[in-house]
Design a protein around this motif. Sequence first.
Motif, mmCIF file in Angstrom:
data_model
loop_
_atom_site.group_PDB
_atom_site.id
_atom_site.type_symbol
_atom_site.label_atom_id
_atom_site.label_comp_id
_atom_site.label_asym_id
_atom_site.label_seq_id
_atom_site.Cartn_x
_atom_site.Cartn_y
_atom_site.Cartn_z
ATOM 1 N N MET A 75 0.842 -1.207 0.000
ATOM 2 C CA MET A 75 0.000 0.000 0.000
ATOM 3 C C MET A 75 0.873 1.252 0.000
ATOM 4 O O MET A 75 1.623 1.475 0.936
ATOM 5 N N LEU A 132 -3.475 4.977 0.097
ATOM 6 C CA LEU A 132 -4.156 5.153 1.383
ATOM 7 C C LEU A 132 -4.957 6.457 1.398
ATOM 8 O O LEU A 132 -6.083 6.499 1.888
ATOM 9 N N TYR A 168 -8.096 5.954 -0.802
ATOM 10 C CA TYR A 168 -9.081 5.139 -0.072
ATOM 11 C C TYR A 168 -9.776 5.982 0.991
ATOM 12 O O TYR A 168 -10.997 5.963 1.129
ATOM 13 N N MET A 192 -13.765 6.887 1.246
ATOM 14 C CA MET A 192 -14.583 6.533 2.415
ATOM 15 C C MET A 192 -15.250 7.768 3.009
ATOM 16 O O MET A 192 -16.447 7.778 3.278
ATOM 17 N N LEU A 237 -2.703 -4.441 10.802
ATOM 18 C CA LEU A 237 -2.815 -4.688 9.359
ATOM 19 C C LEU A 237 -1.757 -3.904 8.575
ATOM 20 O O LEU A 237 -1.730 -3.943 7.347
ATOM 21 N N GLY A 238 -0.933 -3.159 9.297
ATOM 22 C CA GLY A 238 0.156 -2.447 8.633
ATOM 23 C C GLY A 238 -0.199 -1.047 8.156
ATOM 24 O O GLY A 238 0.512 -0.461 7.344
ATOM 25 N N ILE A 239 -1.297 -0.499 8.663
ATOM 26 C CA ILE A 239 -1.652 0.870 8.289
ATOM 27 C C ILE A 239 -0.976 1.844 9.265
ATOM 28 O O ILE A 239 -1.131 1.695 10.479
ATOM 29 N N ILE A 275 -10.749 -0.571 6.203
ATOM 30 C CA ILE A 275 -9.338 -0.977 6.293
ATOM 31 C C ILE A 275 -9.160 -2.416 5.807
ATOM 32 O O ILE A 275 -8.113 -2.762 5.270
ATOM 33 N N VAL A 298 -6.310 -3.328 2.858
ATOM 34 C CA VAL A 298 -5.220 -4.306 2.877
ATOM 35 C C VAL A 298 -5.428 -5.389 1.819
ATOM 36 O O VAL A 298 -4.481 -6.033 1.391
#
Lengths: 105, 248
Positions: free
Chosen positions: A1, A6, A9, A13, B46-48, B70, B74
């Motif tokens: 990612m 990010l 996204y 959202m 989750l690596g965020i 999320i 991922v």
Amino acid sequence: MSARDLFVYCLIMATVTYLIRVLPLILINKKIENKFIQSFLHYMPYAVLSALVIPSIFISTGSYLSGVLGFVVAFAMSMRGRGLFTVAVFTCLFVFIVDSILCLI
Amino acid sequence: MQTNVDTIHSCKPQQYSFKNGIKDGMPIALGYLSVSFSFGILASSLGIPAFFSVLISMTNLTSAGQFAGIGLMVASASFVEMVLTQFVINIRYSLMSVSLSQKIDPSTTFLSKLAIAFFVTDEIFVVASNKENEISKKYMYGLGVLPLFAWSFGTFLGAISGDFLPATLCVSLGIALHAMFIAIVVPVAKKCKPVAIISVISVVISCVLNFTPVTCNISNGFVIIICAVLSSAIGALLFPISEKEESL
């Protein structure tokens, strides 16, 4: 990612969620006269709320037992007319104690 | 003399202040702290990066939507999938906004409505619509600010450290929102039989949907919509409100 993904996204959202919230509020400027819709909107909060509580309250804590007991405590306090904050804090404390005891056993 | 003046004042329709909103927002904030804490933990597992988890919480202010979001991130889901998922999970907010549009002070400006809309969550909506009189923008700001702060701060705490609070304490905060809902609905149901009946209908539908093999796959957002629409419609058919009862 990647950071760019990010961001996109997150933007999607936030935008979708916000549009859902804002459109009815800015598009409906008149008082609704229809009796059925009035009654529907009047009752809806309580219907939403009841569905939010049961059954999910029973799995909201560390164990089923504390969830069920927490429900009983909150219900009993509400029947006796205690305020929102008091009910919320006491129920949390109660559940904390029950779960702590269960951990020790 | 002083008491006379007070009596006269209390006869006027009460306008809820920013301070009233803050007070009503406190239990919501308490509950949000624990839910967002879990969100932060999950997101970082989750690596965020913490920065993004907090950004998501600050801009979305919704639980189910964020958890699903999320998950999609991922899984490197397509943007279309993200749009559709958020739409399905959060569409219930539009019902709440319709209801709030009837409840807020009619003199509320367009710009204020844009701001108020941001705070429409299950919990904030329910507390706001439970107020007896019309609600002002100031009240809504007060009601929303602590939950928004708690939601973001809880996410931050969860994201930077999984074991910041003792686990049991964190878990027991999870019941705060439920307890608060009970404290809202029970007094009204005691006074007003239709509300009690509608609540029971909603609970029954919710249990059926949650425990039946096929329907238990329906997303939580949709379960709430189905319960809300069906039971309120039944209520509206059986017990149409009269003007007099409207402020119940």
